[in-house]
Design a protein around this motif. Sequence first.
Motif, PDB file in Angstrom:
ATOM      1  N   TYR A  19      23.529 -40.760  69.575  1.00  0.00           N
ATOM      2  CA  TYR A  19      23.448 -39.321  70.292  1.00  0.00           C
ATOM      3  C   TYR A  19      22.386 -39.236  71.853  1.00  0.00           C
ATOM      4  O   TYR A  19      21.867 -40.503  72.246  1.00  0.00           O
ATOM      5  CB  TYR A  19      22.795 -38.404  69.107  1.00  0.00           C
ATOM      6  CG  TYR A  19      21.828 -39.268  69.285  1.00  0.00           C
ATOM      7  CD1 TYR A  19      19.780 -38.614  69.476  1.00  0.00           C
ATOM      8  CD2 TYR A  19      21.630 -39.617  67.192  1.00  0.00           C
ATOM      9  CE1 TYR A  19      18.989 -38.921  69.005  1.00  0.00           C
ATOM     10  CE2 TYR A  19      20.172 -40.489  67.473  1.00  0.00           C
ATOM     11  CZ  TYR A  19      18.650 -39.633  67.935  1.00  0.00           C
ATOM     12  OH  TYR A  19      17.747 -40.247  67.403  1.00  0.00           O
ATOM     13  N   THR A  20      22.432 -38.528  72.696  1.00  0.00           N
ATOM     14  CA  THR A  20      21.681 -38.480  73.560  1.00  0.00           C
ATOM     15  C   THR A  20      20.746 -37.467  73.960  1.00  0.00           C
ATOM     16  O   THR A  20      21.190 -36.057  72.832  1.00  0.00           O
ATOM     17  CB  THR A  20      22.732 -38.082  75.094  1.00  0.00           C
ATOM     18  OG1 THR A  20      23.745 -37.493  74.516  1.00  0.00           O
ATOM     19  CG2 THR A  20      23.528 -39.721  75.019  1.00  0.00           C
ATOM     20  N   THR A  21      20.076 -37.424  74.653  1.00  0.00           N
ATOM     21  CA  THR A  21      18.712 -36.113  74.410  1.00  0.00           C
ATOM     22  C   THR A  21      18.605 -35.858  75.423  1.00  0.00           C
ATOM     23  O   THR A  21      18.102 -37.493  76.714  1.00  0.00           O
ATOM     24  CB  THR A  21      17.808 -37.329  73.512  1.00  0.00           C
ATOM     25  OG1 THR A  21      16.745 -38.351  73.973  1.00  0.00           O
ATOM     26  CG2 THR A  21      18.346 -37.254  72.524  1.00  0.00           C
ATOM     27  N   THR A  22      17.616 -35.107  76.175  1.00  0.00           N
ATOM     28  CA  THR A  22      17.490 -34.877  77.266  1.00  0.00           C
ATOM     29  C   THR A  22      15.667 -34.271  77.316  1.00  0.00           C
ATOM     30  O   THR A  22      16.049 -33.875  75.931  1.00  0.00           O
ATOM     31  CB  THR A  22      18.412 -33.608  78.135  1.00  0.00           C
ATOM     32  OG1 THR A  22      17.987 -32.399  77.488  1.00  0.00           O
ATOM     33  CG2 THR A  22      19.658 -33.783  78.417  1.00  0.00           C
ATOM     34  N   ILE A  72      16.834 -34.291  82.189  1.00  0.00           N
ATOM     35  CA  ILE A  72      17.216 -35.818  82.718  1.00  0.00           C
ATOM     36  C   ILE A  72      17.725 -36.474  81.124  1.00  0.00           C
ATOM     37  O   ILE A  72      16.870 -36.054  80.143  1.00  0.00           O
ATOM     38  CB  ILE A  72      15.379 -36.789  83.168  1.00  0.00           C
ATOM     39  CG1 ILE A  72      15.365 -35.789  84.511  1.00  0.00           C
ATOM     40  CG2 ILE A  72      16.099 -37.950  83.259  1.00  0.00           C
ATOM     41  CD1 ILE A  72      13.901 -36.757  84.880  1.00  0.00           C
ATOM     42  N   LEU A  73      18.654 -37.585  81.584  1.00  0.00           N
ATOM     43  CA  LEU A  73      19.265 -36.995  80.233  1.00  0.00           C
ATOM     44  C   LEU A  73      18.591 -38.768  79.983  1.00  0.00           C
ATOM     45  O   LEU A  73      17.785 -40.400  80.379  1.00  0.00           O
ATOM     46  CB  LEU A  73      20.522 -37.966  80.656  1.00  0.00           C
ATOM     47  CG  LEU A  73      21.525 -38.969  79.792  1.00  0.00           C
ATOM     48  CD1 LEU A  73      21.639 -37.485  79.148  1.00  0.00           C
ATOM     49  CD2 LEU A  73      22.640 -39.018  80.358  1.00  0.00           C
ATOM     50  N   ASN A  74      18.777 -38.984  78.285  1.00  0.00           N
ATOM     51  CA  ASN A  74      17.509 -40.230  77.528  1.00  0.00           C
ATOM     52  C   ASN A  74      18.302 -40.931  76.963  1.00  0.00           C
ATOM     53  O   ASN A  74      18.954 -39.857  75.848  1.00  0.00           O
ATOM     54  CB  ASN A  74      16.132 -39.939  77.275  1.00  0.00           C
ATOM     55  CG  ASN A  74      15.672 -41.264  76.371  1.00  0.00           C
ATOM     56  OD1 ASN A  74      15.903 -41.815  77.062  1.00  0.00           O
ATOM     57  ND2 ASN A  74      14.373 -40.418  75.735  1.00  0.00           N
ATOM     58  N   ASN A  75      19.126 -41.706  77.646  1.00  0.00           N
ATOM     59  CA  ASN A  75      20.310 -42.539  76.487  1.00  0.00           C
ATOM     60  C   ASN A  75      19.616 -43.663  76.828  1.00  0.00           C
ATOM     61  O   ASN A  75      21.306 -44.853  75.413  1.00  0.00           O
ATOM     62  CB  ASN A  75      21.964 -42.583  77.298  1.00  0.00           C
ATOM     63  CG  ASN A  75      22.293 -42.776  77.958  1.00  0.00           C
ATOM     64  OD1 ASN A  75      21.048 -43.590  79.132  1.00  0.00           O
ATOM     65  ND2 ASN A  75      23.170 -42.901  78.971  1.00  0.00           N
ATOM     66  N   TYR A  76      19.039 -44.399  76.663  1.00  0.00           N
ATOM     67  CA  TYR A  76      18.234 -45.812  76.048  1.00  0.00           C
ATOM     68  C   TYR A  76      18.355 -45.998  73.975  1.00  0.00           C
ATOM     69  O   TYR A  76      18.292 -44.971  73.694  1.00  0.00           O
ATOM     70  CB  TYR A  76      16.965 -46.245  76.334  1.00  0.00           C
ATOM     71  CG  TYR A  76      16.792 -46.286  77.982  1.00  0.00           C
ATOM     72  CD1 TYR A  76      17.367 -46.812  78.535  1.00  0.00           C
ATOM     73  CD2 TYR A  76      16.155 -45.673  78.542  1.00  0.00           C
ATOM     74  CE1 TYR A  76      16.583 -46.732  80.272  1.00  0.00           C
ATOM     75  CE2 TYR A  76      15.908 -44.539  80.107  1.00  0.00           C
ATOM     76  CZ  TYR A  76      16.532 -45.772  80.635  1.00  0.00           C
ATOM     77  OH  TYR A  76      16.461 -45.649  81.941  1.00  0.00           O
ATOM     78  N   ALA A  77      19.055 -46.678  74.298  1.00  0.00           N
ATOM     79  CA  ALA A  77      18.657 -47.759  73.171  1.00  0.00           C
ATOM     80  C   ALA A  77      17.614 -47.741  72.240  1.00  0.00           C
ATOM     81  O   ALA A  77      16.505 -47.797  73.148  1.00  0.00           O
ATOM     82  CB  ALA A  77      19.065 -49.170  72.529  1.00  0.00           C
ATOM     83  N   THR A  78      17.199 -47.119  70.931  1.00  0.00           N
ATOM     84  CA  THR A  78      15.706 -47.449  70.558  1.00  0.00           C
ATOM     85  C   THR A  78      15.948 -48.552  69.505  1.00  0.00           C
ATOM     86  O   THR A  78      16.963 -49.324  69.796  1.00  0.00           O
ATOM     87  CB  THR A  78      15.792 -46.669  68.934  1.00  0.00           C
ATOM     88  OG1 THR A  78      17.302 -46.733  68.012  1.00  0.00           O
ATOM     89  CG2 THR A  78      16.383 -45.403  69.200  1.00  0.00           C
TER      90      THR A  78
END
Length: 56
Positions: free
Chosen positions: A2-5, A10-16
Motif C-alpha cells: 500500500y502507498t501512503t501520502t 507527496i507519495l511515500n512508497n518506500y519499503a518498511t
Amino acid sequence: MYTTTDERGILNNYATEPKMYYAKYPSQAQQRRYMLQGALSILLFTGLLLVAAGVS
C-alpha cells in the motif's frame, strides 16, 4: 503493498524496514553438522566430477 501520502500530498512508497537483530553463534552441535554437510557436499561433487570424467 500500500502507498501512503504525507500532509503535503507527496507519495511515500518506500519499503518498511524490518527490525534488526543479532545472529547467535552456532552451538557445537550445529558446527559439527555444518562440517558434516560440507564434507558430504565435497564428496558428492568429487564423485560427480569423477563420473563425468570417466564417461567422457
